[in-house]
Design an enzyme around this catalytic site. Structure first.
Site, PDB file in Angstrom:
ATOM      1  N   GLU A   1       0.876  -1.161   0.000  1.00  0.00           N
ATOM      2  CA  GLU A   1       0.000   0.000   0.000  1.00  0.00           C
ATOM      3  C   GLU A   1       0.921   1.220   0.000  1.00  0.00           C
ATOM      4  O   GLU A   1       1.810   1.317   0.848  1.00  0.00           O
ATOM      5  CB  GLU A   1      -0.870  -0.016   1.267  1.00  0.00           C
ATOM      6  CG  GLU A   1      -1.948   1.029   1.196  1.00  0.00           C
ATOM      7  CD  GLU A   1      -2.730   1.152   2.510  1.00  0.00           C
ATOM      8  OE1 GLU A   1      -2.671   0.237   3.342  1.00  0.00           O
ATOM      9  OE2 GLU A   1      -3.375   2.197   2.659  1.00  0.00           O
TER      10      GLU A   1
ATOM     11  N   ARG B   1       5.322 -12.489  10.064  1.00  0.00           N
ATOM     12  CA  ARG B   1       6.095 -11.290   9.725  1.00  0.00           C
ATOM     13  C   ARG B   1       7.528 -11.413  10.190  1.00  0.00           C
ATOM     14  O   ARG B   1       7.812 -12.046  11.205  1.00  0.00           O
ATOM     15  CB  ARG B   1       5.524 -10.093  10.485  1.00  0.00           C
ATOM     16  CG  ARG B   1       4.305  -9.572   9.896  1.00  0.00           C
ATOM     17  CD  ARG B   1       3.765  -8.447  10.755  1.00  0.00           C
ATOM     18  NE  ARG B   1       2.757  -7.833   9.945  1.00  0.00           N
ATOM     19  CZ  ARG B   1       2.888  -6.663   9.315  1.00  0.00           C
ATOM     20  NH1 ARG B   1       3.934  -5.909   9.493  1.00  0.00           N
ATOM     21  NH2 ARG B   1       1.954  -6.221   8.542  1.00  0.00           N
TER      22      ARG B   1
ATOM     23  N   LYS C   1       4.253   0.885   9.690  1.00  0.00           N
ATOM     24  CA  LYS C   1       4.353   2.148   8.956  1.00  0.00           C
ATOM     25  C   LYS C   1       3.753   3.303   9.758  1.00  0.00           C
ATOM     26  O   LYS C   1       4.218   4.426   9.682  1.00  0.00           O
ATOM     27  CB  LYS C   1       3.676   2.019   7.593  1.00  0.00           C
ATOM     28  CG  LYS C   1       4.616   1.409   6.558  1.00  0.00           C
ATOM     29  CD  LYS C   1       4.019   1.413   5.180  1.00  0.00           C
ATOM     30  CE  LYS C   1       3.111   0.226   4.993  1.00  0.00           C
ATOM     31  NZ  LYS C   1       2.631   0.058   3.624  1.00  0.00           N
TER      32      LYS C   1
HETATM   33  P1  ATP Z   1       2.977  -2.336   8.240  1.00  0.00           P
HETATM   34  O1  ATP Z   1       1.979  -3.179   8.969  1.00  0.00           O
HETATM   35  O2  ATP Z   1       4.400  -2.575   8.591  1.00  0.00           O
HETATM   36  O3  ATP Z   1       2.635  -0.909   8.285  1.00  0.00           O
HETATM   37  P2  ATP Z   1       1.675  -3.248   5.924  1.00  0.00           P
HETATM   38  O4  ATP Z   1       1.441  -4.700   6.072  1.00  0.00           O
HETATM   39  O5  ATP Z   1       0.539  -2.358   6.152  1.00  0.00           O
HETATM   40  O6  ATP Z   1       2.932  -2.824   6.752  1.00  0.00           O
HETATM   41  P3  ATP Z   1       1.721  -3.288   3.105  1.00  0.00           P
HETATM   42  O7  ATP Z   1       2.127  -2.200   2.213  1.00  0.00           O
HETATM   43  O8  ATP Z   1       0.298  -3.671   3.177  1.00  0.00           O
HETATM   44  O9  ATP Z   1       2.276  -2.908   4.527  1.00  0.00           O
HETATM   45  O10 ATP Z   1       2.626  -4.556   2.856  1.00  0.00           O
HETATM   46  C1  ATP Z   1       2.880  -5.117   1.599  1.00  0.00           C
HETATM   47  C2  ATP Z   1       3.191  -6.559   1.777  1.00  0.00           C
HETATM   48  O11 ATP Z   1       4.315  -6.741   2.638  1.00  0.00           O
HETATM   49  C3  ATP Z   1       2.029  -7.292   2.411  1.00  0.00           C
HETATM   50  O12 ATP Z   1       1.823  -8.506   1.709  1.00  0.00           O
HETATM   51  C4  ATP Z   1       2.487  -7.559   3.810  1.00  0.00           C
HETATM   52  O13 ATP Z   1       1.931  -8.750   4.296  1.00  0.00           O
HETATM   53  C5  ATP Z   1       4.009  -7.651   3.655  1.00  0.00           C
HETATM   54  N1  ATP Z   1       4.680  -7.278   4.885  1.00  0.00           N
HETATM   55  C6  ATP Z   1       4.524  -6.140   5.583  1.00  0.00           C
HETATM   56  N2  ATP Z   1       5.277  -6.156   6.702  1.00  0.00           N
HETATM   57  C7  ATP Z   1       5.934  -7.334   6.699  1.00  0.00           C
HETATM   58  C8  ATP Z   1       6.864  -7.963   7.591  1.00  0.00           C
HETATM   59  N3  ATP Z   1       7.277  -7.357   8.706  1.00  0.00           N
HETATM   60  N4  ATP Z   1       7.332  -9.179   7.273  1.00  0.00           N
HETATM   61  C9  ATP Z   1       6.952  -9.791   6.144  1.00  0.00           C
HETATM   62  N5  ATP Z   1       6.074  -9.270   5.264  1.00  0.00           N
HETATM   63  C10 ATP Z   1       5.568  -8.048   5.530  1.00  0.00           C
HETATM   64 MG    MG Z   2      -1.177  -3.639   5.121  1.00  0.00          MG
END
Ligand code: ATP
Ligand code: MG
Length: 562
Positions: free
Chosen positions: A37, A262, A272
């Site tokens: 995102e 994660r 984020k």
């Molecule tokens: P955050 O929760 O850290 O703000 P997010 O999951 O909202 O991150 P996205 O932009 O939705 O961020 O993430 C893109 C992809 O990266 C998604 O498929 C998510 O599952 C994966 N992802 C995000 N954080 C991690 C992590 N710490 N380890 C592995 N994969 C991750």
């Molecule tokens: Mg997300």
């Protein structure tokens, strides 16, 4: 093996894919995607998802898309889109012509919403957000139906059209799926599919004032792209029944969602939401501050993408949440830099040394090895002259027994140079040592005495007249607490920011060979650590970041602990 030669160990996701391929599901195709995102910069956790998605596709001869799940225009920006693409490329992955945006599918998603209404599976709800929360129930109590749930299909179609036409204020109504208000899974209690946002979208501009919820866009976007394996993190496990429900109702291609744990690292935060606060509240200098766990921060700090990838490979793919030690990441950084970084000599806290018996005005070019781990890196010339700088901490006037460096009357070796002996100490009015006088032994050029006498210390040094001046930024972890996410009531994660996380040294001196190096070039400063040239660096004022110290306590722990 992937194209860069790293061995891919098996994991539970590969086992699932193998089973699918054996059973002929998806016709043996493997098509994944990385779906960020664009509401912030990528962090090291995303690197795990990137390596996994692109890595799986590559090893199965499949494809991996880059898709922006850009469904929330109030939080998303073009700056983030650009940064994310830059970071994925930097890590070494290529989406070729498969760059997609969920916003490209807004028309299709709208039609699917209409289709659900026509099927009696969605309705426009006028409950307020508070009321909706109340009606939803809790994990232990069932929800109850909204009074608007029984609206006719015709009425819903008309209202949804009005929503689309901008006839309602934000928050006045939403479109919800009609599933089951008593489901034990809260995600199935008539989740919101569309909300009103009178917001400008970076890509669709002002075309829409209703936007699909992430949960209404994500699964269907995967379906549209023909994704076979929708790999995501564990928090989406409870959303899977909703994605499945939507896809089954619409009767469209059905990817298999697979969740994994994660990646977490201690002494930092990764969400984020928190990273945005660090930036906007100026706890750091920006998204690419070298203390940030973002890929752009790590790049600026000098972390090589290859080392990030090998670290990520080493952290296993599981369904158990765990926290990795920052030391493990640093271990991978050092391993890579030890192989690849050029050695140079730099003095962080200079102490002037005059070699009394060295001819005034004479300059010698000494041969220095660029990288003892890589013969092909060759050698370079380092100027030696009468006045040098050494590190302040390499001299002690009254040294303890185990101090093997310079002291009055002591002889040491200058790296690639001569033996020198300290004959006099000059102090300022406060008694601080400001200059040393030494003599050198011309017979010891290259660092060995023909008479076989030994010295115990070898010091790095630079020639005062030839050295360049530099600012050097030293970093410690941004947080002083192993898990800054874990805070008591009334505390905030920012309470645990390490106030010593940045130390700026000015007046450092470095050998002239680095003069023309580009931003980002990585070095080992002999005896001091790994450093790179910061983006702020200009020829008149060089700026270096310390990427990582030399000492690898992690590999020692591993050797001891097994
Ligand atoms: P955050 O929760 O850290 O703000 P997010 O999951 O909202 O991150 P996205 O932009 O939705 O961020 O993430 C893109 C992809 O990266 C998604 O498929 C998510 O599952 C994966 N992802 C995000 N954080 C991690 C992590 N710490 N380890 C592995 N994969 C991750
Ligand atoms: Mg997300």
């Amino acid at each position: 093996m992937t194209s860069d030669g790293t061995v891919t160990t098996t994991n539970f996701i590969r086992e699932i894919i193998d089973q699918h391929n054996d059973a002929g599901r998806f016709g043996g195709r493997v098509h994944t995607r990385f779906p960020p995102e664009p509401n912030g910069y990528l962090h090291i956790g995303h690197a795990k998802s990137i390596c996994l998605n692109f890595g799986l596709a590559e090893s199965y001869g499949g494809k991996c898309n880059l898709r922006f799940d850009d469904t929330n225009p109030t939080k998303e920006e073009q700056e983030y889109i650009d940064a994310i693409m830059r970071d994925v490329r930097w890590l070494g992955f290529d989406w070729e012509d498969r760059l997609f945006f969920a916003s490209d599918y807004f028309d299709q998603l709208y039609q699917w919403a209409v289709q659900l209404i026509q099927m009696g599976k969605a309705y426009v709800d006028h409950l307020s957000a508070d009321e909706m929360r109340e009606y939803r129930g809790t994990l232990t109590t069932p929800g109850k139906d909204s009074p608007y749930r029984a609206r006719s299909i015709e009425e819903n179609l008309a209202l949804f059209e009005q929503m689309r036409n901008g006839e309602f204020q934000e928050g006045e109504c939403v479109l919800r799926a009609k599933i089951d208000m008593t489901s034990p899974n809260l995600n199935l209690r008539d989740p919101v599919l569309y909300r009103i946002l009178h917001a400008h979208h970076p890509r669709t501009g002002d075309k829409w004032c209703i936007y699909p919820m992430y949960d209404f866009a994500h699964g269907q976007s995967d379906s549209i792209e023909g994704i076979t394996h929708s790999i995501c993190t564990l928090e989406f496990e409870d959303h899977r029944p909703l994605y499945d429900w939507l896809i089954d109702q619409l009767g469209i291609h059905h990817p298999q969602q697979i969740e994994f744990a994660r990646l977490n690292i201690n002494y930092t935060v990764m969400s984020k939401r928190r990273l945005v606060r660090l930036v906007t509240e100026s706890h750091v200098r920006g998204w690419d501050d070298p203390r940030m766990p973002t890929l752009s921060g790590m790049r600026r700090r000098g972390y090589p993408p290859q080392a990030i990838r090998s670290f990520v490979e080493e952290t296993s793919v599981t369904r158990q949440n765990s926290v990795n030690e920052i030391g493990l990441l640093e271990h991978h950084i050092r391993q890579y830099l030890n192989q690849h970084a050029l050695r140079v000599m730099a003095v962080l806290n200079p102490l002037r040394v005059v070699i009394d018996n060295y001819p005034e005005g004479q300059v010698e070019e000494l041969d220095a090895i660029n990288n003892p781990e890589d013969e092909s890196a060759g050698t370079r010339k380092v100027p030696f002259s009468r006045v040098l700088y050494i590190e302040q901490e390499d001299f002690m006037e009254d040294p303890p027994k185990k101090f093997y460096r310079l002291a009055p009357g002591r002889e040491v070796r200058l790296r690639y140079g001569y033996f020198i002996k300290c004959v006099d100490v000059v102090k300022d009015a406060e008694g601080n040592v400001v200059e040393l006088h030494c003599t050198f032994d011309p017979e010891t050029r290259g660092g060995y005495a023909p008479d076989g006498r030994k010295v115990q210390g070898t010091l790095h040094w630079v020639s005062a007249d030839h050295a360049l001046e530099a600012e050097v930024r030293l970093y410690e972890s941004l947080f002083s607490k192993p898990n800054p996410n874990d805070v008591e009531d009334g505390q905030d994660f920012t309470d645990f920011i390490n106030s010593d996380s940045l130390q700026v040294l000015t007046g450092c001196r470095i050998e002239p060979s680095v003069a023309t190096a580009e931003h980002g070039t990585r070095y080992q400063f002999e005896r001091l650590g790994y450093f790179n040239i910061d983006l702020d660096s200009i020829p008149e004022r060089l700026v270096f970041n310390r990427t990582v110290t030399l000492k690898d306590s992690w590999s020692k722990i591993q050797q001891k602990g097994g």
